[in-house]
Scaffold this motif. Sequence first.
Motif, PDB file in Angstrom:
ATOM      1  N   ALA A 131       1.027  -1.269  -0.076  1.00  0.00           N
ATOM      2  CA  ALA A 131       0.345   0.072  -0.396  1.00  0.00           C
ATOM      3  C   ALA A 131       0.825   1.007  -0.092  1.00  0.00           C
ATOM      4  CB  ALA A 131      -1.060  -0.086   1.219  1.00  0.00           C
ATOM      5  N   VAL A 173      -5.504  -3.490  -0.577  1.00  0.00           N
ATOM      6  CA  VAL A 173      -4.442  -3.134  -0.869  1.00  0.00           C
ATOM      7  C   VAL A 173      -4.725  -1.077  -0.166  1.00  0.00           C
ATOM      8  CG1 VAL A 173      -2.413  -1.740  -2.464  1.00  0.00           C
ATOM      9  CG2 VAL A 173      -3.098  -3.955  -2.027  1.00  0.00           C
ATOM     10  N   ARG A 181      -5.664  -0.076   2.351  1.00  0.00           N
ATOM     11  CA  ARG A 181      -5.146  -0.014   3.397  1.00  0.00           C
ATOM     12  C   ARG A 181      -4.132   1.606   3.079  1.00  0.00           C
ATOM     13  NH1 ARG A 181      -4.747  -4.554   4.328  1.00  0.00           N
ATOM     14  NH2 ARG A 181      -3.398  -6.087   6.261  1.00  0.00           N
ATOM     15  N   VAL A 182      -4.364   2.019   1.543  1.00  0.00           N
ATOM     16  CA  VAL A 182      -4.160   3.383   1.126  1.00  0.00           C
ATOM     17  C   VAL A 182      -4.973   4.617   1.565  1.00  0.00           C
ATOM     18  CG1 VAL A 182      -4.343   4.783  -0.726  1.00  0.00           C
ATOM     19  CG2 VAL A 182      -3.154   2.187  -1.301  1.00  0.00           C
TER      20      VAL A 182
END
Length: 341
Positions: free
Chosen positions: A255, A281, A284-285
């Motif tokens: 990420a 991912v 998480r970003v």
Amino acid sequence: MGPHPAVAAIRLAVRRVLHDLLTEHHRAPAAVPHEPPPPPLVLVACSGGADSMALASALAFESPKLGIRAGGVTVDHGLQPGSDARAEEVVQRLRELGLDPVDSVAVTVGRAGGPEAAARDARYAALDTAAERHGAAAVLLGHTRDDQAETVLLGLARGSGIRSLSGMAAVSGADGRYRRPFLELDRQTARKACMVQSLPVWDDPHNADPAYTRSRLRHEGLPALEKALGKGVVEALARTARLSRDDADALDSWAGQAEATVRDAAGLLECAKLYALPPAVRRRVLRRAAIAAGAPAGSLFARHIEEVDRLITGWRGQGAINLPGKVVARRQGGRLVIRQG
């Protein structure tokens, strides 16, 4: 004849951590060029219970052999009558082990997040202050494999995702301040080590109080699981924590690398590029972006990120999403804007 197996086990666990600290210490730049750095100081956080007393005894035994200074700190939460006197007893026991310096720190426990979380926050704040005051390289914590299993189950109950299932890290805190040598040892090993060394221990009545979630889990939940599933539940949960931590670390790294690729020239997140990322991912970003905008990490839960994620994956013209810390997430012209409102 060598030491009792329980004593040998706790000493070996501590020795490994001290070796790691020494290696890190010698790699660090010298404060005075061409002069060897002074020996590091390691503190043990000790409540007087079996886990932390076993840890203190192992630190006192191993540190002189490695040229490491060893001290201790106990935190008086003030939640029970006579807690100040018990803290002074712990100070005396630590000094009798040969630890120096030894501190007793009184704290005021608030109410934010519930009694267990508030006590934990106050305790870590006190330990941070003590470590900085003494210039300690690390603070050792007595969490065992049993504590790790409980933490994994609590994370599972919250539904907080794989990072929550990864439990407690062996190394955590600013600059790796906190070290947990006993995560591979069970609670009975620590208690046995105290018994064979004739170390007095104090059993905190809060640990048996059903008013506390962790206490109910320890005395009711885990025994019920072992009865239903057989022995080995604690070991399996601790193994789940290790595997989950490896996976979570890998996804966090992914990420971190992906975040730079989904921003436009102005630094705004592009929804189309976010949509193309794997969900684990992408979320998480989004979490990283929310924290960077001012949302407190401890108050940012999976449900918050899921709502923001729907601005990417389920866009129907919905309005802004309010996040902790007065942070607002909204979709504007194909961009995701996350900032304090």
